[in-house]
Design a protein around this motif. Structure first.
Motif, mmCIF file in Angstrom:
data_model
loop_
_atom_site.group_PDB
_atom_site.id
_atom_site.type_symbol
_atom_site.label_atom_id
_atom_site.label_comp_id
_atom_site.label_asym_id
_atom_site.label_seq_id
_atom_site.Cartn_x
_atom_site.Cartn_y
_atom_site.Cartn_z
ATOM 1 N N TRP A 82 1.064 -1.232 -0.007
ATOM 2 C CA TRP A 82 -0.090 0.081 -0.070
ATOM 3 C C TRP A 82 0.785 1.361 0.011
ATOM 4 C CZ3 TRP A 82 -4.602 -1.252 4.035
ATOM 5 C CH2 TRP A 82 -5.247 -2.050 3.711
ATOM 6 N N VAL A 83 2.326 1.430 -0.495
ATOM 7 C CA VAL A 83 2.971 2.374 -0.680
ATOM 8 C C VAL A 83 2.468 3.518 -1.296
ATOM 9 C CG1 VAL A 83 5.142 3.180 -1.348
ATOM 10 C CG2 VAL A 83 4.947 0.870 -0.436
ATOM 11 N N ASP A 84 1.437 3.388 -2.431
ATOM 12 C CA ASP A 84 0.803 4.315 -3.283
ATOM 13 C C ASP A 84 -0.592 4.437 -2.836
ATOM 14 O OD1 ASP A 84 3.249 5.075 -4.598
ATOM 15 O OD2 ASP A 84 2.693 3.253 -6.076
ATOM 16 N N GLY A 85 -1.093 3.990 -1.605
ATOM 17 C CA GLY A 85 -2.581 4.176 -1.394
ATOM 18 C C GLY A 85 -2.778 2.610 -1.250
ATOM 19 N N PRO A 86 -4.032 2.502 -0.262
ATOM 20 C CA PRO A 86 -4.520 1.161 -0.053
ATOM 21 C C PRO A 86 -5.496 0.604 -1.340
ATOM 22 C CG PRO A 86 -5.814 2.792 0.943
ATOM 23 C CD PRO A 86 -4.686 3.663 0.468
ATOM 24 N N THR A 87 -5.282 -0.520 -1.466
ATOM 25 C CA THR A 87 -5.803 -1.134 -2.498
ATOM 26 C C THR A 87 -6.615 -2.640 -2.184
ATOM 27 O OG1 THR A 87 -3.965 -2.301 -3.246
ATOM 28 C CG2 THR A 87 -4.461 -0.254 -4.410
ATOM 29 N N SER A 88 -7.488 -2.924 -2.853
ATOM 30 C CA SER A 88 -8.264 -4.232 -2.565
ATOM 31 C C SER A 88 -8.957 -4.777 -3.823
ATOM 32 C CB SER A 88 -9.206 -3.898 -1.565
ATOM 33 O OG SER A 88 -10.375 -3.260 -2.094
ATOM 34 N N ALA A 91 -7.360 -4.110 -11.630
ATOM 35 C CA ALA A 91 -8.385 -3.547 -12.275
ATOM 36 C C ALA A 91 -9.681 -2.842 -11.605
ATOM 37 C CB ALA A 91 -9.202 -4.813 -13.295
ATOM 38 N N TRP A 92 -9.731 -3.388 -10.203
ATOM 39 C CA TRP A 92 -10.838 -2.857 -9.476
ATOM 40 C C TRP A 92 -10.118 -1.392 -8.901
ATOM 41 C CZ3 TRP A 92 -15.649 -2.704 -8.583
ATOM 42 C CH2 TRP A 92 -16.158 -2.288 -7.415
ATOM 43 N N THR A 93 -8.951 -1.352 -8.736
ATOM 44 C CA THR A 93 -8.134 0.138 -8.412
ATOM 45 C C THR A 93 -8.318 1.019 -9.409
ATOM 46 O OG1 THR A 93 -6.981 -1.327 -7.015
ATOM 47 C CG2 THR A 93 -6.263 1.059 -7.368
ATOM 48 N N ALA A 94 -8.423 0.538 -10.556
ATOM 49 C CA ALA A 94 -8.494 1.381 -11.605
ATOM 50 C C ALA A 94 -9.900 1.880 -11.892
ATOM 51 C CB ALA A 94 -7.840 0.842 -13.051
ATOM 52 N N VAL A 95 -10.878 1.053 -11.696
ATOM 53 C CA VAL A 95 -12.338 1.520 -11.900
ATOM 54 C C VAL A 95 -12.671 2.350 -10.635
ATOM 55 C CG1 VAL A 95 -14.610 0.526 -11.534
ATOM 56 C CG2 VAL A 95 -12.979 -0.841 -13.024
ATOM 57 N N CYS A 96 -12.074 2.184 -9.605
ATOM 58 C CA CYS A 96 -12.571 2.983 -8.489
ATOM 59 C C CYS A 96 -11.782 4.623 -8.569
ATOM 60 C CB CYS A 96 -11.848 2.507 -7.244
ATOM 61 S SG CYS A 96 -12.822 1.103 -6.828
ATOM 62 N N GLU A 97 -10.553 4.545 -9.301
ATOM 63 C CA GLU A 97 -10.086 5.875 -9.788
ATOM 64 C C GLU A 97 -10.691 6.626 -10.533
ATOM 65 O OE1 GLU A 97 -5.969 4.673 -10.477
ATOM 66 O OE2 GLU A 97 -5.445 4.679 -8.372
ATOM 67 N N GLU A 98 -11.221 5.812 -11.802
ATOM 68 C CA GLU A 98 -11.690 6.512 -12.751
ATOM 69 C C GLU A 98 -13.249 7.130 -12.286
ATOM 70 O OE1 GLU A 98 -13.919 4.987 -17.283
ATOM 71 O OE2 GLU A 98 -12.544 3.510 -16.053
ATOM 72 N N LYS A 140 -0.432 9.836 1.846
ATOM 73 C CA LYS A 140 -0.653 10.074 0.457
ATOM 74 C C LYS A 140 -2.144 10.100 0.019
ATOM 75 C CE LYS A 140 1.162 8.452 -4.007
ATOM 76 N NZ LYS A 140 2.295 7.939 -4.930
ATOM 77 N N ASN A 141 -2.459 11.035 -0.659
ATOM 78 C CA ASN A 141 -3.631 11.365 -1.174
ATOM 79 C C ASN A 141 -4.043 10.161 -2.042
ATOM 80 O OD1 ASN A 141 -6.263 12.797 -2.664
ATOM 81 N ND2 ASN A 141 -5.313 14.029 -0.939
ATOM 82 N N ALA A 142 -5.236 9.507 -1.837
ATOM 83 C CA ALA A 142 -5.530 8.315 -2.724
ATOM 84 C C ALA A 142 -6.967 8.076 -2.691
ATOM 85 C CB ALA A 142 -4.630 6.984 -2.103
ATOM 86 N N VAL A 143 -7.359 7.310 -3.823
ATOM 87 C CA VAL A 143 -8.713 7.123 -4.023
ATOM 88 C C VAL A 143 -8.911 5.652 -2.880
ATOM 89 C CG1 VAL A 143 -10.525 5.965 -5.461
ATOM 90 C CG2 VAL A 143 -8.871 7.781 -6.231
ATOM 91 N N MET A 144 -10.051 5.796 -2.048
ATOM 92 C CA MET A 144 -10.341 4.741 -0.923
ATOM 93 C C MET A 144 -11.845 4.528 -1.098
ATOM 94 S SD MET A 144 -7.862 5.794 2.260
ATOM 95 C CE MET A 144 -8.279 7.304 2.519
ATOM 96 N N PHE A 145 -12.557 5.005 -2.078
ATOM 97 C CA PHE A 145 -14.030 4.265 -2.254
ATOM 98 C C PHE A 145 -14.459 4.188 -3.621
ATOM 99 C CE2 PHE A 145 -13.848 6.781 2.043
ATOM 100 C CZ PHE A 145 -14.812 5.904 2.775
#
Length: 541
Positions: free
Chosen positions: A406-412, A472-479, A502-507
């Motif tokens: 999760w260095v660049d933000g949390p993902t799942s 892919a899920w991370t990319a969808v959430c960012e988009e 770090k500012n990151a998409v989390m939802f």
């Protein structure tokens, strides 16, 4: 080659709030697994156990701030106000625990400090603060979206001689009646506390970093006849909730703000201001408040006009008036702006006049003024979403700490699972839906439950999402997030409230209906985005 070892239990659940309680019920009572839940609090409830500050309440209307999985439970449990106060929510969760006989498998006053996956035995070992250890096949983290306390670094904090408290750890014996109270923070918790504390404290000083767009909540008593009407309509209500965007129990607007006249816009804004509820004002007025800058500006201008209308002192009104986007988590309260008309309430803008230090007697600001206080309240929020995960010594394959991934933000993957962490699940993990939480919790627990049921039926030893699926899920959430205005506001939703984070998409911001549809598709395709290793493979070298 795997080493066979019998685990202490089939599953460990960490946390006994809304998520942990339902997960324990699902795994034990519906799937027949042996389960142990660990809860660091002295009682169940999670957020609703720890947050006992004056004014603490849900800002979701009470008829949808509950579980829907048991129709008998829905029919039997009453409510008397539009929003539920903290004691009401806690009593409800305690009732659920008693109803399904869950307490015998919940160990209270037990903080989990670490969990590690052993690739030889393919088991998780959970470690508590006391040094106790327990092994399990499955690990479910229900650590709380808003549970990791954020304590600001202010010089002199340890010198304060009065009561220094965070709203997330409110002492049961602390009474602020008649006292000189200071509060730092004006988010959801801070605004709730301010409204309640102003009526109790001898004097209240509010230290505000960011002014807030806040609308009325419309809270008030609900009579038994309305409760009965709502219960009769629960099937339709919950069908709507599960297929909606924010799951708050109202129909979201399909009308674009700029497609109607200014007069009509203001009529709709006023109608929803009068009804109350922050999410209703953002999502029930027009369909594009959160996505179209022009629509957003119109909603913001309406709220600003209300501040000017309500707050009598022009300088106080100026300090309370936001100038940024209306794109943080929407807030609502009973009489927030009106509170600043009280003679016993002062507002200090710490953007204009920063806090220099905490002194033994109170708070000194940059202008040299020392506000003398008996109680200093930190309503400074949470290291949200991933904070509790990072605080755990949580290690997956190869002893790898979750922080390393999760260095660049949390993902799942789907907000519920993580590549490299087999048989581990998260309730309200990063990149889960941005909604009223109990319906999202139910969707996730049901999905996790069915995934485990499938694994048990098929003799699967370990399962985890593929890296490709997670990416892919991370990319969808960012988009999706970048299609909204939310990333343009400095908000805890993206971690902006934590220095150095770090500012990151989390939802996932496409809503509960779309999220549930995605979960259903994943299940219908046989969970093909998960690597599943069967028992038959266990003997292969």
């Amino acid at each position: 080659m795997s080493t066979t070892r019998t685990p202490d239990v089939d599953a460990v659940v960490i946390g006994a709030g809304f998520g942990g309680i339902y997960m324990l019920h699902k795994l034990r009572n519906e799937l027949g697994l042996t389960v142990k839940a660990f809860e660091k609090g002295g009682g169940v409830g999670g957020t609703w156990y720890f947050n006992r500050y004056p004014g603490a309440k849900s800002d979701t209307e009470g008829f949808v701030y509950r579980y829907s999985f048991d129709k008998d439970l829905l029919r039997e449990w009453d409510w008397s106000t539009r929003y539920l106060d903290q004691p009401d929510v806690l009593a409800y969760l305690e009732h659920v625990v008693e109803r399904y006989d869950l307490a015998r498998d919940i160990q209270l006053n037990t903080e989990v400090t670490g969990a590690a996956f052993d690739e030889d035995t393919e088991l998780w070992t959970v470690t508590t603060a006391e040094g106790a250890r327990m092994s399990s096949r499955y690990l479910v983290n229900s650590l709380g979206l808003l549970a990791r306390t954020n304590i600001p670094d202010i010089p002199g904090m340890d010198t304060f001689e009065g009561d220094l408290v965070h709203t997330n750890a409110w002492p049961q014996d602390l009474d602020i009646t008649g006292k000189r109270v200071g509060v730092i923070g004006t988010g959801s918790t801070g605004t709730q506390f301010i409204v309640a504390a102003a009526k109790l404290a001898g004097h209240l000083t509010v230290f505000q970093r960011s002014p807030q767009y806040c609308v009325p909540s419309g809270n008030g008593p609900v009579d038994l006849a309305e409760v009965e009407r709502t219960k009769e309509n629960f099937d339709a209500i919950w069908e709507q909730v599960r297929n909606s965007v924010v799951a708050f129990g109202f129909e979201e607007s399909g009308v674009e703000a700029m497609s109607v006249s200014e007069e009509e816009r203001n009529r709709v804004f006023q109608e929803n201001w009068d009804k109350g509820n922050g999410f209703r004002f953002m999502f029930g007025t027009f369909s594009d408040i959160a996505t179209n800058p022009e629509a957003n500006a119109a909603a913001a201008a309406f709220i600003r006009s209300k501040i000017a209308e309500i707050v009598r002192d022009p300088d106080t009104a100026r300090k309370l008036t936001p100038t940024d986007l209306y794109a943080k988590r929407p807030l609502c309260n009973e009489g927030y702006y009106e509170t600043y008309n009280r003679e016993n309430v002062d507002l200090v803008s710490i953007k204009e006049n920063p806090i220099q230090e905490i002194t033994p007697a109170g708070v000194r600001t940059a202008d040299g003024v020392e506000q003398q206080l008996d109680v200093l309240v930190l309503a400074t929020g949470f290291d949200a979403v991933d904070g509790n995960y990072r605080a755990l010594d949580l290690r997956g394959r190869g002893g790898r700490h979750i922080d390393e991934d999760w260095v660049d933000g949390p993902t799942s993957y789907l907000g519920v699972s993580k590549a490299g962490f087999p048989n581990m699940f998260m309730i309200l993990g990063p990149n889960g839906p941005f909604t009223n939480l109990p319906p999202s919790i139910e969707a996730q627990v049901d999905f996790i439950g069915e995934l485990i049921r499938t694994a048990e039926h098929d003799g699967v030893q370990t399962l985890e999402p593929t890296e490709t699926a997670e990416e892919a899920w991370t990319a969808v959430c960012e988009e999706i997030a970048n299609m909204t205005l939310f990333p343009k506001a400095q908000s805890w939703i993206f971690g902006a409230n934590i220095p150095g984070k770090k500012n990151a998409v989390m939802f996932y911001m496409a809503g509960l209906g779309a999220y549930r549809q995605k979960l259903a598709e994943v299940a219908a395709h046989g969970y093909e985005d998960f690597r599943m290793r069967g028992k038959a493979d266990a003997v292969a070298v």
